[in-house]
Design a protein around this motif. Structure first.
Motif, mmCIF file in Angstrom:
data_model
loop_
_atom_site.group_PDB
_atom_site.id
_atom_site.type_symbol
_atom_site.label_atom_id
_atom_site.label_comp_id
_atom_site.label_asym_id
_atom_site.label_seq_id
_atom_site.Cartn_x
_atom_site.Cartn_y
_atom_site.Cartn_z
ATOM 1 N N TYR A 31 43.415 49.815 41.370
ATOM 2 C CA TYR A 31 42.994 48.512 40.832
ATOM 3 C C TYR A 31 42.660 48.631 39.342
ATOM 4 O O TYR A 31 43.097 47.818 38.522
ATOM 5 N N GLU A 71 39.690 43.839 47.550
ATOM 6 C CA GLU A 71 39.643 43.706 46.097
ATOM 7 C C GLU A 71 38.433 42.887 45.655
ATOM 8 O O GLU A 71 37.801 43.200 44.638
ATOM 9 N N ARG A 128 37.895 36.914 35.140
ATOM 10 C CA ARG A 128 39.218 36.277 35.186
ATOM 11 C C ARG A 128 39.982 36.677 36.436
ATOM 12 O O ARG A 128 40.607 35.847 37.092
ATOM 13 N N ARG A 129 39.916 37.981 36.760
ATOM 14 C CA ARG A 129 40.634 38.461 37.950
ATOM 15 C C ARG A 129 40.048 37.842 39.217
ATOM 16 O O ARG A 129 40.779 37.452 40.131
ATOM 17 N N TYR A 159 44.044 46.663 35.945
ATOM 18 C CA TYR A 159 43.207 45.818 35.081
ATOM 19 C C TYR A 159 43.253 46.248 33.604
ATOM 20 O O TYR A 159 43.015 45.432 32.720
ATOM 21 N N ASP A 212 41.296 34.312 39.508
ATOM 22 C CA ASP A 212 42.699 34.298 39.955
ATOM 23 C C ASP A 212 42.797 34.526 41.456
ATOM 24 O O ASP A 212 43.597 33.877 42.150
#
Length: 417
Positions: free
Chosen positions: A236, A205, A180-181, A240, A184
């Motif tokens: 990070y 990232e 999902r990240r 999350y 995005d």
């Protein structure tokens, strides 16, 4: 007349030698760096259905919650605060005989049983996984007793199989979160590429997400990768809030007989599995024994049962271990008016710790007057601690230690000044 060349000048063909670049060694953070930096941290009791979770919760909190023999009887999580036993606190109370005393506490959540396929929604799985996301540490209860009257959702008793099911479900949910990240970030790609600073962050990232995905796909838990995560990568991870990043302890629920004889066929296998997967704390206990102690009602009778049968309740050890597993500590304020243990996160600096008492203490922090509990106990009085030079003033960078006895000085000015 021509000036003579200075003796320190280099010949034309000779290059000035630059000093070698100093190698920067990045600090490696410990497990305490993962997770929320808050004083309001919770542990959740997690496991397969019918392994003894609600029985444990009942005995921990001495409050009655449905614990019937049914896989999904605990649908909404139940929360309570339990006192953390501490001899230091008892000593301070005995010394100061205060008008008020406030013990350290731990917030415990009872979470309904997880089953295979929970990450895809099986057995109310998504709701339960969201409850796990809301806690900060996991008390993983394993069933190592046989009882024909208590069904197992997998129709067998195999604590290693249970650990594998739970950790696989948590890992599957983490892989979903990583995907999902990444999706995005991909949506923001064109905007990120238009700005050099954003582009650099975007690439960093993206690379980390790929590294994290590979790590999880290899069957590993995030909390066990502290030797490979950089400080930036830990930032990070904390954004999350991944399930396998949460610290974990294992409770092995034994029959009363096995608990008394300190033997069970599963203990060595559980120990081997845990050591291969990060080495979390393991505590064998007997839910049936703890329930029997609770049911007898009388404290003197409880003491007698433990003495006569040569075993002790494991609840104090379970509570203290759970408290430390989520990297909580506490400092004391002590005097004739009140002895109090203030809970804060390991790694808190003095102003943050002061903020647990009141936000004004943090805003207007001047200094912390600190003595170690051990020094106070050894020397007997605050004046003796001062006389021996062990009473000290600490500033904003001081990292609070577990068991510090602290007096904060602060000053809050009026608005606009």
């Amino acid at each position: 007349t021509a000036l003579a060349p200075c003796s320190h000048r280099k010949n034309r063909g000779e290059r000035a030698k630059m000093p070698p670049k100093k190698e920067v060694v990045e600090e490696k953070l410990g497990p305490w760096a993962l997770g929320r930096f808050s004083k309001s941290l919770k542990v959740g009791i997690v496991g397969m259905p019918n392994v003894g979770k609600s029985t444990l919760y009942n005995t921990l909190t001495k409050c009655s919650i449905p614990a019937e023999n049914f896989p999904f009887c605990t649908i909404e999580p139940n929360e309570t605060r339990v006192h953390v036993p501490d001899d230091r606190f008892d000593w301070l109370v005995d010394k100061y005989k205060p008008k008020s005393e406030v013990q350290p506490w731990l917030e415990v959540v009872d979470i309904a049983g997880l089953v295979k396929g929970a990450a895809q929604g099986a057995g109310l799985g998504n709701a339960f996984l969201s409850h796990i996301r809301a806690i900060d540490g996991i008390i993983h209860v394993l069933r190592a007793f046989d009882d024909a009257d208590i069904i197992h959702v997998e129709d067998r008793v195999d604590p290693i199989g249970d650990i594998e099911i739970i950790t696989n479900e948590l890992r599957a949910k983490d892989l979903e979160a990583v995907a999902r990240r990444k999706a995005d970030l991909d949506k923001e790609k064109s905007r990120m590429n238009s700005n050099p600073a954003l582009r650099k962050e975007f690439i960093a990232e993206q690379e980390f997400l790929e590294k994290l995905k590979t790590f999880l796909e290899d069957g590993k838990e995030v909390r066990n990768g502290m030797d490979i995560w950089s400080v930036k990568e830990i930032e990070y991870l904390n954004e999350y809030s991944l399930l396998t990043a949460k610290p974990c302890m294992f409770l092995v629920n034994l029959s009363e007989d096995d608990f008394k004889r300190k033997k069970n066929k599963w203990l060595a296998k559980i120990h081997a599995w845990v050591q291969e997967h990060g080495g979390s704390p393991i505590i064998p206990y007997s839910g049936a024994f703890e329930q029997r102690l609770l049911d007898c009602g009388d404290e003197d009778e409880r003491v007698k049962i433990q003495k006569d049968e040569g075993v002790i309740s494991m609840l104090p050890k379970i509570i203290k271990t759970a408290f430390s597993v989520i990297h909580l500590i506490y400092f004391f304020t002590a005097g004739p008016d009140e002895v109090r243990a203030w809970v804060c996160r390991k790694g808190f600096k003095a102003p943050q710790a002061a903020g647990t008492i009141h936000t004004d203490f943090e805003k207007g922090f001047i200094c912390a007057e600190v003595m170690a509990f051990e020094d106070l106990k050894e020397l007997g009085t605050e004046s003796e601690v001062k006389a021996k030079g062990k009473y000290r003033q600490e500033g904003k960078t001081y990292v609070v230690n577990d068991g510090d006895v602290i007096f904060f000085k602060f000053n809050v000015t009026t608005k606009g000044k």
